[in-house]
Design a protein around this motif. Structure first.
Motif, PDB file in Angstrom:
ATOM      1  N   SER A 174      15.595  47.118  96.442  1.00  0.00           N
ATOM      2  CA  SER A 174      16.436  46.105  96.040  1.00  0.00           C
ATOM      3  C   SER A 174      17.830  46.429  96.715  1.00  0.00           C
ATOM      4  O   SER A 174      17.967  47.719  97.065  1.00  0.00           O
ATOM      5  CB  SER A 174      16.645  46.150  94.404  1.00  0.00           C
ATOM      6  OG  SER A 174      17.156  47.357  93.961  1.00  0.00           O
ATOM      7  N   LEU A 175      18.512  45.398  97.072  1.00  0.00           N
ATOM      8  CA  LEU A 175      19.865  45.661  97.407  1.00  0.00           C
ATOM      9  C   LEU A 175      20.939  45.643  96.412  1.00  0.00           C
ATOM     10  O   LEU A 175      20.965  45.471  95.150  1.00  0.00           O
ATOM     11  CB  LEU A 175      20.238  44.273  98.414  1.00  0.00           C
ATOM     12  CG  LEU A 175      19.468  44.176  99.440  1.00  0.00           C
ATOM     13  CD1 LEU A 175      19.763  42.823 100.127  1.00  0.00           C
ATOM     14  CD2 LEU A 175      19.420  45.034 100.569  1.00  0.00           C
ATOM     15  N   ALA A 176      22.075  46.352  96.858  1.00  0.00           N
ATOM     16  CA  ALA A 176      23.159  46.412  95.726  1.00  0.00           C
ATOM     17  C   ALA A 176      23.980  45.386  95.753  1.00  0.00           C
ATOM     18  O   ALA A 176      23.964  44.387  96.771  1.00  0.00           O
ATOM     19  CB  ALA A 176      24.066  47.664  96.390  1.00  0.00           C
ATOM     20  N   THR A 198      23.421  55.975 109.575  1.00  0.00           N
ATOM     21  CA  THR A 198      24.060  55.203 108.767  1.00  0.00           C
ATOM     22  C   THR A 198      22.923  53.968 108.648  1.00  0.00           C
ATOM     23  O   THR A 198      22.425  53.411 109.665  1.00  0.00           O
ATOM     24  CB  THR A 198      25.165  54.510 109.119  1.00  0.00           C
ATOM     25  OG1 THR A 198      26.372  55.494 109.193  1.00  0.00           O
ATOM     26  CG2 THR A 198      25.869  53.250 108.366  1.00  0.00           C
ATOM     27  N   LEU A 199      22.563  53.578 107.488  1.00  0.00           N
ATOM     28  CA  LEU A 199      21.384  52.681 107.065  1.00  0.00           C
ATOM     29  C   LEU A 199      22.233  51.534 106.873  1.00  0.00           C
ATOM     30  O   LEU A 199      22.965  51.372 105.655  1.00  0.00           O
ATOM     31  CB  LEU A 199      20.558  52.919 105.956  1.00  0.00           C
ATOM     32  CG  LEU A 199      19.834  54.494 106.239  1.00  0.00           C
ATOM     33  CD1 LEU A 199      18.951  54.632 105.042  1.00  0.00           C
ATOM     34  CD2 LEU A 199      19.084  54.314 107.669  1.00  0.00           C
ATOM     35  N   ASN A 200      21.806  50.282 107.235  1.00  0.00           N
ATOM     36  CA  ASN A 200      22.454  48.863 107.143  1.00  0.00           C
ATOM     37  C   ASN A 200      21.099  48.321 106.278  1.00  0.00           C
ATOM     38  O   ASN A 200      20.478  47.525 106.941  1.00  0.00           O
ATOM     39  CB  ASN A 200      22.826  48.408 108.366  1.00  0.00           C
ATOM     40  CG  ASN A 200      23.864  49.002 108.956  1.00  0.00           C
ATOM     41  OD1 ASN A 200      24.883  49.588 108.400  1.00  0.00           O
ATOM     42  ND2 ASN A 200      23.665  49.321 110.210  1.00  0.00           N
ATOM     43  N   LEU A 201      21.208  48.070 105.099  1.00  0.00           N
ATOM     44  CA  LEU A 201      20.261  47.438 104.078  1.00  0.00           C
ATOM     45  C   LEU A 201      20.613  45.996 104.072  1.00  0.00           C
ATOM     46  O   LEU A 201      21.378  45.502 103.794  1.00  0.00           O
ATOM     47  CB  LEU A 201      20.371  47.913 102.691  1.00  0.00           C
ATOM     48  CG  LEU A 201      20.216  49.317 102.484  1.00  0.00           C
ATOM     49  CD1 LEU A 201      20.250  49.664 101.051  1.00  0.00           C
ATOM     50  CD2 LEU A 201      19.149  49.801 103.241  1.00  0.00           C
ATOM     51  N   LEU A 202      19.522  45.021 104.653  1.00  0.00           N
ATOM     52  CA  LEU A 202      19.841  43.866 105.031  1.00  0.00           C
ATOM     53  C   LEU A 202      18.973  42.776 104.044  1.00  0.00           C
ATOM     54  O   LEU A 202      19.033  41.578 103.967  1.00  0.00           O
ATOM     55  CB  LEU A 202      19.587  43.358 106.592  1.00  0.00           C
ATOM     56  CG  LEU A 202      20.426  43.972 107.398  1.00  0.00           C
ATOM     57  CD1 LEU A 202      19.769  43.813 109.004  1.00  0.00           C
ATOM     58  CD2 LEU A 202      21.968  43.723 107.323  1.00  0.00           C
ATOM     59  N   GLY A 203      17.806  43.411 103.509  1.00  0.00           N
ATOM     60  CA  GLY A 203      16.751  42.756 102.777  1.00  0.00           C
ATOM     61  C   GLY A 203      15.933  43.708 101.802  1.00  0.00           C
ATOM     62  O   GLY A 203      15.818  44.857 102.416  1.00  0.00           O
ATOM     63  N   ALA A 204      15.357  43.054 101.098  1.00  0.00           N
ATOM     64  CA  ALA A 204      14.492  43.923 100.053  1.00  0.00           C
ATOM     65  C   ALA A 204      13.078  43.458 100.239  1.00  0.00           C
ATOM     66  O   ALA A 204      12.603  42.183 100.263  1.00  0.00           O
ATOM     67  CB  ALA A 204      14.964  43.866  98.655  1.00  0.00           C
TER      68      ALA A 204
END
Length: 469
Positions: A124-126, A253-259
């Motif tokens: 899940s995303l923040a 660095t991780l760039n969260l774009l979708g879950a």
């Protein structure tokens, strides 16, 4: 003394200037007068010969300073290249991060990060907490009298009462934003009317806040609750208040774009071969520029060698950077190396000392033996080829005591001393001489103008007339 006697006295003076010849050249044998200014200029030009010699020396010094500055700049460019190649944050430490599913997560890595693979699962995303009001006709609609209490997750509160200058949505947003609660209020307009929206400046559960109001006719409800991102990195569960995740993997660095629950995404961290290749080729380019300028100083072009051919610092630099090309890297402890020298990188030395790059060989080394390439330039502890050449170049360009710095200061001092000689010679020799000559030639001019009447007087005294020689 008669005018004739005065003229004879001038012509026989011991000033060192051949007045008779000058008069002959300026007036001709039949001229009735003297061009005083031309006579003075002619005499002064002859006297200024020492100045001309000094000015010629200044011109040579200026040419030397210009050439030396060009060499200094070229040396500095090359030194910047090798310093970059020797830097732990430079092009040989640059990395790339590729993702097997860029729609879910991408990444970036700091210079010097370890290469390898990282497996990430984004459950899940923040999210960012936000509240919104019911709809009013427009942003200028007068608000009913009421009191709002905003409480943040940290316990900070603000109480805002409408009226007394807070009469509509615009006034209310300004009042909320003025409380500095880490929230941002704004008015949202659409076809249905206007609403107040309050959003946290940060995402995550710590961004949550509550809003209570005293009048249910205009109240705010929570639109989104602030939550942390949920993910796994190499099988380890992690919660993050932000969708930009740092620290889970050092340097990455991780760039969260979708879950996508359970979907594994592979991030591959690799050396940036393109940056490394570009930096090495730039080193070769700047090396060739410098060696070309040095060679020019010692090449006879038909008008002689360069103005710095006798400069020992220039000859020393040429010798040292040519010798630097023979550097051989020791292998890492307990191993061998595929890149012991420049030749093994595909860099060859031409007959004139310039370098050529076989990019196929270079790129093959970067692709298959990157650590050996890095070891050649940086050594075991930043003491490889790049450091060795950097120390040699610094001895010439150091602002404090570099050989070129010392040379340029010496040239500047010599140039300044010559200018002092010129100024002093003008003040103490030329200016008084010009004054003296101006007076002498003016006297001679007066004597020449009086000469016909003097001749008549002499003729009369001798009893001569115009028909009797």
């Amino acid at each position: 003394m008669s005018s004739v006697s005065a003229l004879n006295s001038l012509l026989s003076s011991s000033s060192g200037i051949d007045i008779s010849s000058i008069l002959q050249a300026l007036t001709g044998s039949s001229s009735s007068g003297i061009d005083v200014n031309s006579a003075v200029s002619s005499s002064i030009s002859a006297a200024q010969q020492p100045e001309l010699n000094w000015e010629a020396q200044q011109s040579t010094l200026q040419s030397q300073a210009t050439a030396l500055t060009q060499l200094q700049n070229a040396t500095t460019n090359l030194d910047n290249d090798v310093q970059a190649l020797n830097s732990v944050t430079g092009p040989l430490s640059a990395t790339l991060v590729s993702s097997s599913n860029a729609g879910i997560v991408t990444g970036s890595a700091a210079s010097g990060s370890s290469v390898g693979n990282v497996v990430v699962v984004v459950n899940s995303l923040a999210t960012t907490a936000s509240w919104s009001s019911n709809t009013l006709a427009n942003e200028s609609t007068v608000l009913p009298p009421e009191t709002f209490v905003i409480t943040t997750a940290s316990g900070a509160t603000a109480t805002i009462t409408t009226g007394n200058g807070i009469n509509n949505l615009d006034d209310l947003t300004k009042a909320i934003n003025g409380e500095n609660l880490g929230l941002h209020a704004s008015v949202i307009n659409d076809a249905n009317g206007s609403r107040l929206a309050i959003t946290s400046n940060n995402s995550g559960s710590a961004s949550n806040f509550t809003v209570t109001s005293s009048d249910p006719s205009f109240s705010l409800t929570q639109a989104v609750a602030g939550t942390n991102a949920s993910l796994q990195v190499n099988g380890i569960s992690i919660a993050s208040a932000s969708n930009t995740v740092t620290g889970a993997v050092p340097g990455l660095t991780l760039n969260l774009l979708g879950a996508s629950v359970g979907t594994e995404v592979s991030l591959s961290v690799s050396h940036d071969n393109s940056q490394a290749s570009t930096a090495i080729n730039q080193f070769v380019t700047d090396y060739n520029t410098l060696i070309g300028q040095l060679n020019t100083q010692f090449t006879d072009t038909g008008t002689g060698e360069g103005v710095l051919a006798s400069d020992s610092s220039v000859r020393s630099l040429q010798s040292e950077i040519l010798q630097a090309l023979s550097y051989t890297a020791p292998p890492a402890q307990g191993s061998t190396t595929t890149v012991p020298n420049l030749s093994s990188l595909g860099i060859s030395v031409n007959n004139d000392g310039t370098l050529s790059v076989n990019n196929a060989t270079l790129n093959n080394s970067l692709q298959n033996n990157f650590s050996d390439v890095q070891n050649f330039f940086q050594g075991a502890s930043l003491n490889g080829f790049a450091n060795s050449l950097d120390q040699q170049l610094t001895s010439f360009i150091s602002p404090a005591d570099g050989a070129f710095t010392v040379d340029l200061k010496s040239i500047s001092t010599e140039y300044s001393n010559l200018q002092d000689d010129i100024n002093n010679f003008e003040t103490n020799i030329i200016t008084p001489l010009r004054t003296q000559l101006q007076a002498s030639f003016s006297q001679a001019e007066i004597a020449l103008q009086q000469l016909p009447s003097e001749i008549k007087n002499v003729d009369a005294e001798l009893g001569l007339n115009n028909n009797n020689n």
